[in-house]
Design a protein around this motif. Structure first.
Motif, short mmCIF file in Angstrom:
data_model
loop_
_atom_site.label_atom_id
_atom_site.label_comp_id
_atom_site.label_asym_id
_atom_site.label_seq_id
_atom_site.Cartn_x
_atom_site.Cartn_y
_atom_site.Cartn_z
N ALA A 31 -2.21 12.20 14.01
CA ALA A 31 -1.00 11.56 13.47
C ALA A 31 -0.14 12.61 12.78
O ALA A 31 -0.63 13.40 11.97
CB ALA A 31 -1.38 10.44 12.51
N CYS A 32 1.14 12.64 13.11
CA CYS A 32 2.01 13.72 12.67
C CYS A 32 3.00 13.28 11.59
O CYS A 32 3.04 12.12 11.19
CB CYS A 32 2.77 14.29 13.87
N ILE A 33 3.81 14.22 11.19
CA ILE A 33 4.80 13.99 10.14
C ILE A 33 5.76 12.85 10.53
O ILE A 33 6.20 12.09 9.68
CB ILE A 33 5.58 15.29 9.81
N HIS A 34 6.03 12.72 11.81
CA HIS A 34 6.95 11.67 12.25
C HIS A 34 6.36 10.27 12.03
O HIS A 34 7.10 9.32 11.76
CB HIS A 34 7.35 11.89 13.71
N MET A 35 5.04 10.16 12.10
CA MET A 35 4.37 8.91 11.78
C MET A 35 4.61 8.58 10.30
O MET A 35 4.93 7.45 9.94
CB MET A 35 2.87 8.99 12.08
N LEU A 36 4.46 9.59 9.45
CA LEU A 36 4.68 9.40 8.02
C LEU A 36 6.13 9.01 7.74
O LEU A 36 6.39 8.08 6.97
CB LEU A 36 4.31 10.68 7.26
N GLY A 95 10.07 4.81 6.36
CA GLY A 95 11.24 4.02 6.75
C GLY A 95 10.90 2.54 6.84
O GLY A 95 11.68 1.68 6.40
N ALA A 96 9.74 2.23 7.41
CA ALA A 96 9.33 0.82 7.53
C ALA A 96 9.19 0.18 6.16
O ALA A 96 9.63 -0.96 5.94
CB ALA A 96 8.01 0.73 8.30
N VAL A 97 8.58 0.90 5.23
CA VAL A 97 8.42 0.38 3.87
C VAL A 97 9.78 0.11 3.22
O VAL A 97 9.97 -0.89 2.54
CB VAL A 97 7.58 1.37 3.01
N ILE A 136 0.82 -1.21 0.00
CA ILE A 136 0.00 0.00 0.00
C ILE A 136 0.85 1.26 0.00
O ILE A 136 0.46 2.28 -0.55
CB ILE A 136 -1.00 -0.02 1.17
N GLY A 137 2.02 1.19 0.62
CA GLY A 137 2.92 2.33 0.67
C GLY A 137 2.65 3.24 1.86
O GLY A 137 1.57 3.23 2.46
N SER A 138 3.63 4.05 2.17
CA SER A 138 3.56 4.89 3.37
C SER A 138 2.47 5.96 3.28
O SER A 138 1.79 6.23 4.26
CB SER A 138 4.91 5.55 3.63
N LYS A 139 2.31 6.56 2.12
CA LYS A 139 1.35 7.66 1.99
C LYS A 139 -0.09 7.17 2.17
O LYS A 139 -0.87 7.77 2.91
CB LYS A 139 1.51 8.36 0.66
N GLU A 140 -0.43 6.09 1.50
CA GLU A 140 -1.80 5.56 1.62
C GLU A 140 -2.04 5.05 3.04
O GLU A 140 -3.11 5.27 3.61
CB GLU A 140 -2.02 4.43 0.61
N PHE A 194 -0.64 6.20 5.72
CA PHE A 194 -0.77 7.39 6.55
C PHE A 194 -2.17 7.98 6.44
O PHE A 194 -2.76 8.39 7.44
CB PHE A 194 0.29 8.43 6.17
N LEU A 195 -2.70 8.04 5.24
CA LEU A 195 -4.06 8.57 5.05
C LEU A 195 -5.08 7.75 5.82
O LEU A 195 -6.00 8.29 6.44
CB LEU A 195 -4.42 8.61 3.56
N LYS A 196 -4.92 6.44 5.81
CA LYS A 196 -5.83 5.56 6.55
C LYS A 196 -5.69 5.79 8.06
O LYS A 196 -6.68 5.83 8.79
CB LYS A 196 -5.56 4.10 6.21
N ILE A 197 -4.46 5.97 8.52
CA ILE A 197 -4.23 6.23 9.94
C ILE A 197 -4.82 7.58 10.35
O ILE A 197 -5.42 7.71 11.40
CB ILE A 197 -2.72 6.15 10.27
N ARG A 198 -4.68 8.59 9.49
CA ARG A 198 -5.23 9.92 9.81
C ARG A 198 -6.74 9.88 9.97
O ARG A 198 -7.31 10.66 10.73
CB ARG A 198 -4.87 10.94 8.72
N GLN A 199 -7.39 8.98 9.25
CA GLN A 199 -8.85 8.84 9.42
C GLN A 199 -9.18 8.33 10.82
O GLN A 199 -10.21 8.67 11.39
CB GLN A 199 -9.44 7.91 8.36
N LEU A 200 -8.31 7.52 11.37
CA LEU A 200 -8.51 6.96 12.71
C LEU A 200 -7.97 7.88 13.79
O LEU A 200 -8.52 7.94 14.89
CB LEU A 200 -7.80 5.61 12.82
N ASP A 201 -6.89 8.56 13.48
CA ASP A 201 -6.22 9.43 14.45
C ASP A 201 -5.80 10.72 13.76
O ASP A 201 -4.71 10.80 13.19
CB ASP A 201 -4.99 8.72 15.03
N PRO A 202 -6.66 11.74 13.80
CA PRO A 202 -6.36 13.00 13.13
C PRO A 202 -5.12 13.71 13.67
O PRO A 202 -4.65 14.66 13.06
CB PRO A 202 -7.62 13.85 13.38
#
Length: 85
Positions: free
Chosen positions: A48-53, A58-60, A32-36, A38-46
């Motif tokens: 979520a910051c740049i460090h999460m991204l 990095g994980a990917v 899915i990649g980091s950006k997608e 992150f978007l899914k996580i932001r829906q759950l946790d608005p």
């Protein structure tokens, strides 16, 4: 420790959010990649910051987020601003 926690930068909290977003394996995160992700996580946790991204990217890539290149961080920061402002 869950499967996702075997990736760099992914701790308990990030793993929980990823699982809640339907991303439950390292393979799914990479696909899915980091950006997608992150978007899914932001829906759950608005909050979520740049460090999460950065951590997701990095994980990917299989590296610590501190090892991301300056160019990658600039590109991710631009994406972050687009989706959060």
């Amino acid at each position: 420790m869950g499967k996702l926690q075997s990736l760099p930068n992914i701790g308990k909290v990030a793993e929980g959010l990823l699982q809640e977003a339907g991303i439950d394996t390292p393979e799914k995160l990479i696909q899915i990649g980091s950006k997608e992700a992150f978007l899914k996580i932001r829906q759950l946790d608005p909050t979520a910051c740049i460090h999460m991204l950065y951590g997701l990217e990095g994980a990917v890539r299989g590296i610590r987020d501190t090892e991301l290149s300056k160019e990658t961080k600039v590109e991710l920061k631009g994406f972050f601003k687009e989706v959060t402002y």
